[in-house]
Motif scaffolding. Sequence first.
Motif, PDB file in Angstrom:
ATOM      1  N   ASN A  44      53.605  35.650  43.866  1.00  0.00           N
ATOM      2  CA  ASN A  44      54.845  36.674  43.089  1.00  0.00           C
ATOM      3  C   ASN A  44      54.460  38.001  43.325  1.00  0.00           C
ATOM      4  O   ASN A  44      55.110  38.685  43.539  1.00  0.00           O
ATOM      5  N   TYR A  45      53.018  38.099  42.728  1.00  0.00           N
ATOM      6  CA  TYR A  45      52.574  39.371  42.350  1.00  0.00           C
ATOM      7  C   TYR A  45      51.960  39.297  43.413  1.00  0.00           C
ATOM      8  O   TYR A  45      50.677  39.150  43.836  1.00  0.00           O
ATOM      9  N   ASP A  46      52.531  41.177  43.587  1.00  0.00           N
ATOM     10  CA  ASP A  46      51.856  42.206  44.325  1.00  0.00           C
ATOM     11  C   ASP A  46      49.958  42.777  43.741  1.00  0.00           C
ATOM     12  O   ASP A  46      50.098  43.717  43.161  1.00  0.00           O
ATOM     13  N   VAL A  47      48.777  41.399  44.458  1.00  0.00           N
ATOM     14  CA  VAL A  47      47.412  41.760  43.682  1.00  0.00           C
ATOM     15  C   VAL A  47      46.951  42.059  43.824  1.00  0.00           C
ATOM     16  O   VAL A  47      45.460  42.263  44.248  1.00  0.00           O
ATOM     17  N   ALA A 115      49.708  32.469  37.139  1.00  0.00           N
ATOM     18  CA  ALA A 115      50.791  33.319  36.154  1.00  0.00           C
ATOM     19  C   ALA A 115      50.324  33.005  35.014  1.00  0.00           C
ATOM     20  O   ALA A 115      51.231  33.646  34.080  1.00  0.00           O
ATOM     21  N   GLU A 137      50.421  38.605  36.451  1.00  0.00           N
ATOM     22  CA  GLU A 137      50.456  39.711  35.961  1.00  0.00           C
ATOM     23  C   GLU A 137      50.083  40.731  35.579  1.00  0.00           C
ATOM     24  O   GLU A 137      50.709  41.623  35.900  1.00  0.00           O
ATOM     25  N   ALA A 140      48.416  42.744  38.455  1.00  0.00           N
ATOM     26  CA  ALA A 140      49.403  43.262  38.866  1.00  0.00           C
ATOM     27  C   ALA A 140      49.058  44.679  38.599  1.00  0.00           C
ATOM     28  O   ALA A 140      49.609  45.706  39.662  1.00  0.00           O
ATOM     29  N   ASP A 141      48.917  45.091  37.896  1.00  0.00           N
ATOM     30  CA  ASP A 141      49.125  46.409  36.862  1.00  0.00           C
ATOM     31  C   ASP A 141      47.611  47.475  36.850  1.00  0.00           C
ATOM     32  O   ASP A 141      48.264  48.498  36.029  1.00  0.00           O
ATOM     33  N   SER A 157      45.704  44.774  31.435  1.00  0.00           N
ATOM     34  CA  SER A 157      45.239  44.340  32.919  1.00  0.00           C
ATOM     35  C   SER A 157      43.644  44.928  32.760  1.00  0.00           C
ATOM     36  O   SER A 157      42.884  44.018  33.692  1.00  0.00           O
TER      37      SER A 157
END
Length: 252
Positions: A44-47, A115, A137, A140-141, A157
């Motif tokens: 679900n995370y854009d990574v 996650a 998560e 993703a940052d 991150s």
Amino acid sequence: MGLTRRSFFLSVAALGSASVTGTTRREPETEVNVKIWFTEQAANYDVWETLRGHVERAFDPAREGVVVEHGGTVDASSENAYELVTGGEWPTMLAQGSVGGPTAPADDVNLLVTARSMHEFPTGAGIPHVAAVGGAEALADLPPVEDCPEVTGWSNSAYALQVLLHECGHALGLDHEDGYMEPVGEHLVVSPMVSGYPWESKDVREEQFDTDRGTCGCQFVRPDGRDPRLMLTFAECERERIAAYDGGYAPW
């Protein structure tokens, strides 16, 4: 972090290598293949695109060729990366061909990203050819690799990326002694195979990081109030071990 009990490594080596990938020994200059899979929650995370750039940068100085591929989405029973490896679920999924996505397991590193928060320990694990880590998560940052220095201060991150590289190192046969640290003023610079261990409790250090000197000769010291500086690429000694990797697994 990765497993440290040598008996565990040896007991699962067959599952993590021959049973999973059928890997045979080859010339060290052959490309290293890293395949990254995601649990359904982590997906679900854009990574992915950003993460691929960081992994490629970390490996490129250590190996003439590295291929980083997207493995797909995995229907795992838990987001606990450590237990997915140590309990055998992730290695078994690879060995039985029951992973999601259109491609087969990689010959070298099969990394599952979950996650689970990086504030929940243990954060990940690595055995021959198989690894898992939390922190989707936080990953993703990450800034794009071109905007991110190779050595940086502590952030969720950066720590998640360094632990990810740490577990990839274990999957290729590296151990904590292959890591590097150096006091620089008010900072303590640590490479991926050392990562956050110097700041852990005495009990954790004694159980999982009981070593005084790296295999390349650097002294492993206590932080003594120094702030962490995280290397987001492999250090020289780690690069030497990765460069010598030949597709099999043997303790260094």
